[in-house]
Motif scaffolding. Structure first.
Motif, mmCIF file in Angstrom:
data_model
loop_
_atom_site.group_PDB
_atom_site.id
_atom_site.type_symbol
_atom_site.label_atom_id
_atom_site.label_comp_id
_atom_site.label_asym_id
_atom_site.label_seq_id
_atom_site.Cartn_x
_atom_site.Cartn_y
_atom_site.Cartn_z
ATOM 1 N N VAL A 124 65.920 22.968 -149.143
ATOM 2 C CA VAL A 124 65.294 24.242 -148.813
ATOM 3 C C VAL A 124 63.950 24.347 -149.530
ATOM 4 O O VAL A 124 63.884 24.224 -150.752
ATOM 5 C CB VAL A 124 66.207 25.432 -149.166
ATOM 6 N N GLU A 125 62.894 24.564 -148.744
ATOM 7 C CA GLU A 125 61.547 24.616 -149.293
ATOM 8 C C GLU A 125 60.902 25.988 -149.232
ATOM 9 O O GLU A 125 59.834 26.198 -149.809
ATOM 10 C CB GLU A 125 60.653 23.617 -148.542
ATOM 11 N N ALA A 126 61.532 26.919 -148.509
ATOM 12 C CA ALA A 126 60.962 28.261 -148.393
ATOM 13 C C ALA A 126 62.042 29.253 -147.990
ATOM 14 O O ALA A 126 63.070 28.879 -147.423
ATOM 15 C CB ALA A 126 59.840 28.277 -147.358
ATOM 16 N N VAL A 127 61.763 30.512 -148.317
ATOM 17 C CA VAL A 127 62.622 31.626 -147.931
ATOM 18 C C VAL A 127 61.790 32.530 -147.031
ATOM 19 O O VAL A 127 60.652 32.859 -147.364
ATOM 20 C CB VAL A 127 63.100 32.432 -149.159
ATOM 21 N N ARG A 128 62.361 32.902 -145.900
ATOM 22 C CA ARG A 128 61.681 33.817 -144.980
ATOM 23 C C ARG A 128 62.488 35.100 -144.883
ATOM 24 O O ARG A 128 63.703 35.090 -144.948
ATOM 25 C CB ARG A 128 61.550 33.190 -143.593
ATOM 26 N N LEU A 129 61.780 36.198 -144.716
ATOM 27 C CA LEU A 129 62.423 37.475 -144.473
ATOM 28 C C LEU A 129 61.529 38.309 -143.584
ATOM 29 O O LEU A 129 60.352 37.996 -143.404
ATOM 30 C CB LEU A 129 62.760 38.206 -145.778
ATOM 31 N N THR A 130 62.097 39.344 -143.021
ATOM 32 C CA THR A 130 61.314 40.326 -142.286
ATOM 33 C C THR A 130 61.617 41.695 -142.876
ATOM 34 O O THR A 130 62.674 41.917 -143.453
ATOM 35 C CB THR A 130 61.637 40.333 -140.774
ATOM 36 N N CYS A 131 60.663 42.583 -142.726
ATOM 37 C CA CYS A 131 60.880 43.955 -143.171
ATOM 38 C C CYS A 131 60.250 44.915 -142.174
ATOM 39 O O CYS A 131 59.344 44.546 -141.426
ATOM 40 C CB CYS A 131 60.368 44.183 -144.590
ATOM 41 N N ARG A 132 60.763 46.113 -142.179
ATOM 42 C CA ARG A 132 60.341 47.154 -141.251
ATOM 43 C C ARG A 132 59.035 47.776 -141.710
ATOM 44 O O ARG A 132 58.909 48.198 -142.871
ATOM 45 C CB ARG A 132 61.439 48.216 -141.198
ATOM 46 N N GLY A 133 58.061 47.836 -140.813
ATOM 47 C CA GLY A 133 56.809 48.500 -141.119
ATOM 48 C C GLY A 133 57.010 49.986 -141.377
ATOM 49 O O GLY A 133 58.005 50.579 -140.955
ATOM 50 N N GLY A 134 56.076 50.569 -142.086
ATOM 51 C CA GLY A 134 56.142 51.991 -142.373
ATOM 52 C C GLY A 134 56.955 52.341 -143.603
ATOM 53 O O GLY A 134 57.108 53.516 -143.931
ATOM 54 N N THR A 135 57.488 51.343 -144.272
ATOM 55 C CA THR A 135 58.313 51.590 -145.462
ATOM 56 C C THR A 135 57.615 51.193 -146.751
ATOM 57 O O THR A 135 58.062 51.575 -147.827
ATOM 58 C CB THR A 135 59.636 50.807 -145.373
ATOM 59 N N GLY A 136 56.579 50.381 -146.664
ATOM 60 C CA GLY A 136 55.911 49.873 -147.855
ATOM 61 C C GLY A 136 56.613 48.686 -148.485
ATOM 62 O O GLY A 136 56.178 48.178 -149.517
ATOM 63 N N LEU A 137 57.701 48.227 -147.866
ATOM 64 C CA LEU A 137 58.457 47.112 -148.449
ATOM 65 C C LEU A 137 57.634 45.840 -148.562
ATOM 66 O O LEU A 137 57.849 45.041 -149.470
ATOM 67 C CB LEU A 137 59.723 46.840 -147.636
ATOM 68 N N GLU A 138 56.681 45.658 -147.648
ATOM 69 C CA GLU A 138 55.874 44.439 -147.716
ATOM 70 C C GLU A 138 55.112 44.370 -149.032
ATOM 71 O O GLU A 138 54.898 43.280 -149.576
ATOM 72 C CB GLU A 138 54.933 44.322 -146.513
ATOM 73 N N ASN A 139 54.738 45.509 -149.593
ATOM 74 C CA ASN A 139 54.044 45.514 -150.883
ATOM 75 C C ASN A 139 54.982 45.099 -152.006
ATOM 76 O O ASN A 139 54.602 44.357 -152.908
ATOM 77 C CB ASN A 139 53.460 46.901 -151.161
ATOM 78 N N PHE A 140 56.221 45.589 -151.943
ATOM 79 C CA PHE A 140 57.207 45.193 -152.940
ATOM 80 C C PHE A 140 57.467 43.687 -152.865
ATOM 81 O O PHE A 140 57.438 42.991 -153.887
ATOM 82 C CB PHE A 140 58.515 45.969 -152.761
ATOM 83 N N TYR A 141 57.722 43.179 -151.661
ATOM 84 C CA TYR A 141 57.994 41.749 -151.511
ATOM 85 C C TYR A 141 56.789 40.915 -151.957
ATOM 86 O O TYR A 141 56.954 39.882 -152.611
ATOM 87 C CB TYR A 141 58.399 41.405 -150.080
ATOM 88 N N ALA A 142 55.583 41.366 -151.633
ATOM 89 C CA ALA A 142 54.379 40.645 -152.071
ATOM 90 C C ALA A 142 54.305 40.598 -153.592
ATOM 91 O O ALA A 142 53.932 39.576 -154.176
ATOM 92 C CB ALA A 142 53.127 41.286 -151.485
ATOM 93 N N SER A 143 54.695 41.675 -154.255
ATOM 94 C CA SER A 143 54.658 41.697 -155.720
ATOM 95 C C SER A 143 55.694 40.749 -156.323
ATOM 96 O O SER A 143 55.610 40.418 -157.503
ATOM 97 C CB SER A 143 54.875 43.120 -156.247
ATOM 98 N N CYS A 144 56.642 40.310 -155.492
ATOM 99 C CA CYS A 144 57.676 39.361 -155.937
ATOM 100 C C CYS A 144 57.355 37.935 -155.491
ATOM 101 O O CYS A 144 58.214 37.049 -155.598
ATOM 102 C CB CYS A 144 59.043 39.790 -155.403
ATOM 103 N N GLY A 145 56.153 37.708 -154.976
ATOM 104 C CA GLY A 145 55.724 36.358 -154.630
ATOM 105 C C GLY A 145 55.748 36.014 -153.151
ATOM 106 O O GLY A 145 55.307 34.933 -152.755
ATOM 107 N N TYR A 146 56.254 36.894 -152.308
ATOM 108 C CA TYR A 146 56.282 36.635 -150.861
ATOM 109 C C TYR A 146 54.894 36.849 -150.277
ATOM 110 O O TYR A 146 54.140 37.706 -150.734
ATOM 111 C CB TYR A 146 57.288 37.559 -150.168
ATOM 112 N N LYS A 147 54.584 36.061 -149.259
ATOM 113 C CA LYS A 147 53.295 36.172 -148.581
ATOM 114 C C LYS A 147 53.536 36.630 -147.147
ATOM 115 O O LYS A 147 54.394 36.100 -146.457
ATOM 116 C CB LYS A 147 52.582 34.827 -148.575
#
Length: 174
Positions: A124-147
């Motif tokens: 395993v070389e990467a982890v992928r996830l999706t998140c719902r727009g409008g929640t701000g979760l993408e900012n949280f995940y980005a702060s944890c290293g997700y792009k």
């Protein structure tokens, strides 16, 4: 007190009830975990059963965070990609921390434990996830290293006239 994480804990009534209660409570607190409030455990149960079947078939792994009382306080499912050209990454699904534990850093702890679990899986070389727009979760995940690697406009319909983006994110492991 930090959560105690276990990958692939034994599935019994306490775990099943704990995850189902967590999922219901997170949903009803407004969490973006596949349902919209108000939701009941009976509405969520069929989706949870699909997750349990995937676990039994070896297609998914369950990471559980237990609080100091031994209650299920956080979860994430790691799902293997079965496509022969994409087996080098996994999906992270149904990432949840109970509302009573939010704001304590447990979400970061859960993602760190999920990253450790993913690193322990051969190839395993990467982890992928999706998140719902409008929640701000993408900012949280980005702060944890997700792009962030993409957005699909209006992909998630919560209600008539309430469509959200599906935001795709990746955490490289190497």
């Amino acid at each position: 007190m930090p959560l105690t994480f276990h990958l692939d804990p034994p599935v019994g009534p306490d775990l099943r009830d704990g995850v189902l209660t967590l999922w219901t409570d997170v949903t009803n607190a407004g969490g973006a975990v596949g349902f919209v409030p108000p939701a009941t455990a009976e509405q969520i149960r069929p989706e949870f059963v699909r997750h349990l079947v995937a676990m039994a078939e070896g297609r998914a792994r369950l990471l559980v965070g237990y609080d100091e009382e031994g209650a299920v306080a956080a979860t994430a499912f790691l799902t293997h990609n079965t496509h022969r050209l994409m087996r080098h990454w996994i999906w992270l699904y149904t990432v949840m921390v109970h509302p009573r534990h939010q704001g304590k850093g447990y979400g970061r702890d859960l993602l760190a434990a999920a990253e450790d679990a993913a690193r322990s899986l051969e190839g395993v070389e990467a982890v992928r996830l999706t998140c719902r727009g409008g929640t701000g979760l993408e900012n949280f995940y980005a702060s944890c290293g997700y792009k962030e690697v993409g957005r699909v406009p209006d992909a998630i319909r919560l209600a008539p006239d309430d469509d959200r983006e599906d935001i795709m994110m990746v955490l490289p492991l190497r």
